[in-house]
Write an enzyme that holds these catalytic residues in place. Sequence first.
Site, PDB file in Angstrom:
ATOM      1  N   GLU A 187      -9.113 -33.279 -11.908  1.00  0.00           N
ATOM      2  CA  GLU A 187      -8.658 -34.428 -12.686  1.00  0.00           C
ATOM      3  C   GLU A 187      -8.148 -35.473 -11.712  1.00  0.00           C
ATOM      4  OE1 GLU A 187      -4.411 -34.569 -14.158  1.00  0.00           O
ATOM      5  OE2 GLU A 187      -4.831 -32.453 -14.506  1.00  0.00           O
ATOM      6  N   THR A 189      -2.769 -37.867 -16.330  1.00  0.00           N
ATOM      7  CA  THR A 189      -1.691 -38.813 -16.618  1.00  0.00           C
ATOM      8  C   THR A 189      -2.147 -39.836 -17.659  1.00  0.00           C
ATOM      9  OG1 THR A 189      -1.177 -38.596 -14.247  1.00  0.00           O
ATOM     10  CG2 THR A 189       0.258 -39.984 -15.550  1.00  0.00           C
ATOM     11  N   LYS A 192      -1.027 -27.822 -21.611  1.00  0.00           N
ATOM     12  CA  LYS A 192      -0.617 -27.953 -20.224  1.00  0.00           C
ATOM     13  C   LYS A 192       0.888 -27.662 -20.165  1.00  0.00           C
ATOM     14  CE  LYS A 192       0.284 -31.668 -16.898  1.00  0.00           C
ATOM     15  NZ  LYS A 192       0.027 -33.079 -16.568  1.00  0.00           N
TER      16      LYS A 192
END
Length: 208
Positions: free
Chosen positions: A38, A67, A126
Amino acid sequence: MNPTELPHRTVAIVRGSDRQAALRTVVTLAEEGITCAEVSLTTTDALWVIRQARRELGPGAHLGAGTVLTAADAAKAADAGAGFLVTPGLGNDLRGAMPLELPTLIGALTPSEVVAAHECGALAVKLFPASLGGPSYLRALRDPFPAIPFVPVGGVDARAARAFLAAGAVAVGAGTPLVGDAAHGGDLAALRRRVAHWRSALAEEVTA
């Protein structure tokens, strides 16, 4: 994207101040066998990095955007070629946009946040910051949530990754302990050595 099927059950987190270095980092990780990465949207020219990495790695690469804070972030990342999204949490803007176009790992820490992420259709939760509670906290969460897949992120080095996988994580996310300073222009040879160490350290859990 199924986190349990990722090579080495690892999502590499690339966050850097140099867009060319960030791109080289993503490509080098893939060359060394860490094929899921990512690119944090806090990276300099992150969308450019994602777009270029997609061109170099092809449509089948597990390449995502991290993010992600807003629905606009998600849309821009998808347009750049991200195949999945990662959020540090679940704000009202993202919640209102669910379900998103792409599979999403939604950040959560508390049981209430885990429930919210799951109800919003998270591909996996997550667990962030994972270092706060460690593998014992993951075990405690899995008691009431045995069917929810967790991906611990935040301060996860190779030793912690082994422990989290043993505690039931479907995968782990690794930033600095794996990537180091490569995305800021650091030594790619050192990155390759860290990847080799990481792969060796996780081999037992990955093949179990």
